[in-house]
Design a protein around this motif. Structure first.
Motif, PDB file in Angstrom:
ATOM      1  N   HIS A   1       0.678  -1.157  -0.041  1.00  0.00           N
ATOM      2  CA  HIS A   1       0.222   0.038   0.064  1.00  0.00           C
ATOM      3  C   HIS A   1       1.065   1.170  -0.054  1.00  0.00           C
ATOM      4  N   PRO A   2       0.759   2.230  -0.828  1.00  0.00           N
ATOM      5  CA  PRO A   2      -0.128   2.210  -2.009  1.00  0.00           C
ATOM      6  C   PRO A   2       0.331   1.888  -3.317  1.00  0.00           C
ATOM      7  N   GLU A   3       1.326   1.021  -3.424  1.00  0.00           N
ATOM      8  CA  GLU A   3       1.829   0.742  -4.640  1.00  0.00           C
ATOM      9  C   GLU A   3       1.049  -0.427  -5.550  1.00  0.00           C
ATOM     10  N   GLY A   4       0.272  -1.066  -4.668  1.00  0.00           N
ATOM     11  CA  GLY A   4      -0.687  -2.267  -5.416  1.00  0.00           C
ATOM     12  C   GLY A   4      -1.856  -1.413  -6.151  1.00  0.00           C
ATOM     13  N   ALA A   5      -2.271  -0.596  -5.515  1.00  0.00           N
ATOM     14  CA  ALA A   5      -3.369   0.025  -6.173  1.00  0.00           C
ATOM     15  C   ALA A   5      -3.077   1.094  -7.384  1.00  0.00           C
ATOM     16  N   GLU A   6      -1.981   1.684  -7.254  1.00  0.00           N
ATOM     17  CA  GLU A   6      -1.229   2.344  -8.248  1.00  0.00           C
ATOM     18  C   GLU A   6      -0.806   1.619  -9.448  1.00  0.00           C
ATOM     19  N   ARG A   7      -0.398   0.557  -9.186  1.00  0.00           N
ATOM     20  CA  ARG A   7      -0.183  -0.322 -10.545  1.00  0.00           C
ATOM     21  C   ARG A   7      -1.361  -0.948 -11.141  1.00  0.00           C
ATOM     22  N   VAL A   8      -2.455  -1.044 -10.425  1.00  0.00           N
ATOM     23  CA  VAL A   8      -3.568  -1.586 -10.995  1.00  0.00           C
ATOM     24  C   VAL A   8      -4.411  -0.309 -11.768  1.00  0.00           C
TER      25      VAL A   8
END
Length: 665
Positions: free
Chosen positions: A258-265
């Motif tokens: 968090h927050p890298e996962g949502a930014e990648r999606v």
């Protein structure tokens, strides 16, 4: 699909009335703790993309944030208890009139939030506000197929970086290519040991240390291996399965950040829509050996990538590299050996030091006999060429074939050097006699015609060599050319006339006049070339219907040019014609005229010295004492910086034709 997932999907359909809801399970159909993907549309049209992770306690929301200054990524990371309050605070009605009534085009959520809870919350906060237009990211196209060379630090290793465009994020081949990229260090270990691979956005990157001398060759080998990966037998199913598991874990771990996962999606959705998100979450599961081979066959041959070489000063520019090593043997043979490990050829250039004919034509006839012996041999070299200005012979072979090349040259040399029969020049009789008279005046010729035995004595030869290993080349030369050739041929020495003649009768209606333009300085080669080209360009407009040549003979200890004028009429008439136009020929120059002359000379000199053969010719000139060693770029710069004051000083010294040495026939 596990029972709990079916219940959740049914609940969403019943409560939200969304028949298009999609719920998918990752990491195995039987894992109840697996992540799920929901793609839904809010009443106003905003897309909701939820990657649900049952074991996650936090949730990150990411969306394209609309503002008067443009579009940027907004994000919010929150826990379960503060989710509602923070979402309401972020997505409240915008007060700015320009943005009032707009909602984000997509909201991505990654974490442990319930799909029902999040949908209901966003439906209440955003309502039926219409979404803002989607602004897709603009990517800069990669110009593939090129090679950049950059200068590294002194003493550093040569580094190779190859960037290859990968399939788009929504392309079904993307996961297969990424699995293949993970296997690159294993599959390419023979080409670049210690190679490292990684994926950065749309690019697959390969990096590794390479040999500076063979760096460009390594780039070619690397691209060739990539293009034929589809049929590479070293690509095995077990390796693909292991790489797939590594990439699967890597992606799952990324989505838990968090927050890298949502930014990648969000990045994937903006780049390729729902297909790109599904490829990120689930595409890795369908990768097999067959899919990797198919993706490699369909993608890599069409994308050679962009290569970058970071070279130490010695490899970046050969002018930083060591020059040739000079060897002199007991039989007075001189050689300049240049070591270039990355050269595709090995070249030997043989050049007589002192030649009896100032234009090199008779000497070239002798060298042509040597070339004939080489070409008629059973194991003849792949390349043989004779040049007249200056007279020399070049032979070339494969990079690892220097020993064989020298053996062929030695056999041909021994067959020719024993011939003491004189060689008679052919062509215009007046031209030949005028040059012979000038050679006698300058003291560089014999009264008898030249023969192979007199011209090809070891003490009168200079060898220029470009080879992969200078030490091995020197040993080979020592083996084949450290010989006593006194019995092979004997130099003919005649006494010179007490008073050299300057005029001689010749048959025909054309007369030739030769003028020696001796320069007072110590033989600056760049100045000689610029001055010669200036005189040649001027003379073309002065004597119409006549032939004018500028010759650059090499005479040890002297620096001079020869101007030869051939015209119909007697020698006296040619002299009178030359005297009339001579002031125009030697008039002072200016920077505008000189600039174009220097540009032509620099281009010609750079081409003459370029490549392996050009370096060998330069080495032969160094061994003969006719030039000093410098790289083409260095010599080009030296030519371009010749000043008009130097040239004008020389032109002034030539302005009185009566004071110059001349011969005619």
């Amino acid at each position: 699909m596990p029972p709990d997932m079916r219940i959740q999907t049914a609940l969403l359909k019943g409560v939200l009335g969304c028949a298009a809801a999609v719920l998918t399970v990752a990491l195995g159909a039987g894992d109840a703790r697996a992540q799920a993907l929901l793609v839904e549309r809010l009443p106003g049209g905003t897309r909701l993309v939820l990657v649900n992770q049952p074991l996650a306690d936090a949730t990150t929301l990411a969306w394209p944030e609309i503002s008067v200054d443009g579009e940027s990524a907004g994000r919010l990371t929150t826990g379960r208890l503060t989710l509602a309050a923070e979402v309401e605070a972020v997505f409240k009605q915008a007060e700015d009139e320009e943005l009032a009534g707009l909602a984000p085009p997509v909201i991505v959520a990654v974490g442990g939030v319930s799909a029902v809870e999040l949908y209901a919350l966003l439906e209440r906060v955003i309502g039926d506000r219409p979404p803002a237009p989607v602004v897709r990211p603009v990517t800069t196209a990669l110009v593939e197929g090129g090679l950049d060379r950059r200068l590294g630090a002194q003493g550093s290793d040569a580094m190779l970086r190859l960037e290859i465009l990968l399939p788009p994020l929504g392309d079904r081949r993307r996961s297969s290519i990424e699995v293949l990229w993970d296997l690159m260090p294993l599959l390419l270990a023979d080409v670049v040991p210690g190679l490292q691979s990684r994926v950065e956005g749309p690019l697959g990157i390969l990096e590794g240390r390479v040999d500076a001398d063979n760096a460009e060759q390594t780039v070619g080998e690397l691209r060739l291996e990539l293009a034929r990966f589809a049929s590479d037998p070293s690509l095995q199913g077990d390796d693909v399965a292991e790489a797939r598991r590594r990439l699967q874990v890597r992606r799952y771990a990324l989505l838990e950040e968090h927050p890298e996962g949502a930014e990648r999606v969000l990045e994937n959705w903006l780049a390729g829509g729902e297909d790109a998100v599904r490829e990120l979450v689930f595409g890795i599961q369908s990768v097999t050996l067959a899919s990797v081979r198919d993706a490699a066959a369909g993608w890599l041959p069409l994308h050679p990538g962009r290569a970058q070489l970071i070279l130490p000063p010695r490899g970046f520019n050969p002018r930083f590299a060591a020059g040739p090593q000079i060897e002199r043997w007991d039989n007075d043979l001189n050689a300049a050996i240049l070591e270039r490990a990355g050269a595709p050829l090995t070249v030997v250039c043989l050049r007589p030091v002192l030649v009896p004919d100032l234009d090199g034509e008779v000497t070239a006839v002798v060298l042509a006999r040597l070339a004939r012996e080489l070409r008629s041999a059973q194991n003849r070299p792949g390349f043989v060429r004779v040049r007249t200005t200056p007279p020399l012979i070049e032979i070339a072979g494969p990079a690892d074939g220097f020993g064989e090349l020298m053996e062929q040259l030695t056999n041909a040399y021994l067959a020719v050097v024993a011939d003491s029969a004189p060689v008679v020049g052919t062509g215009d009789e007046a031209h030949r006699r005028a040059l012979d008279l000038m050679a006698g005046l300058l003291g560089v010729t014999e009264t008898e015609d030249v023969s192979p035995a007199s011209l090809l004595q070891p003490g009168n030869l200079a060898l220029g060599v470009v080879a992969a290993d200078a030490e091995a080349a020197a040993e080979t030369l020592n083996k084949f050319w450290l010989m006593d050739l006194a019995d092979a041929g004997t130099a003919n020495v005649q006494s010179m006339p007490a008073v050299p003649r300057t005029r001689m009768a010749a048959p025909g209606d054309t007369s030739v006049l030769v003028v020696a333009l001796e320069m007072s300085f110590g033989g600056n080669e760049s100045v000689s070339l610029v001055l010669g080209e200036l005189l040649a360009s001027r003379s073309r407009g002065l004597w119409s219907g006549s032939r004018v040549d500028i010759l650059y003979p090499y005479i040890p200890g002297r620096s001079l040019l020869l101007l030869e004028l051939a015209s119909r009429g007697t020698v006296h008439e040619v002299e009178r014609s030359m005297a009339i136009e001579w002031p125009k020929l030697t008039a002072p120059t200016n920077e505008a005229e000189l600039a174009s002359v220097k540009a032509r000379v620099a281009s010609s000199a750079s081409a003459e010295m370029s490549g392996v053969a050009g370096h060998a010719r330069r080495c032969a000139a160094v061994a003969a004492g006719a030039s000093r060693w410098h790289q083409p770029a260095e010599f080009e710069l030296e030519i371009l910086t010749v000043g008009s004051e130097i040239v004008n000083g020389l032109l002034k010294s030539f302005s009185e034709l009566a004071t110059l040495e001349t011969t005619g026939a």
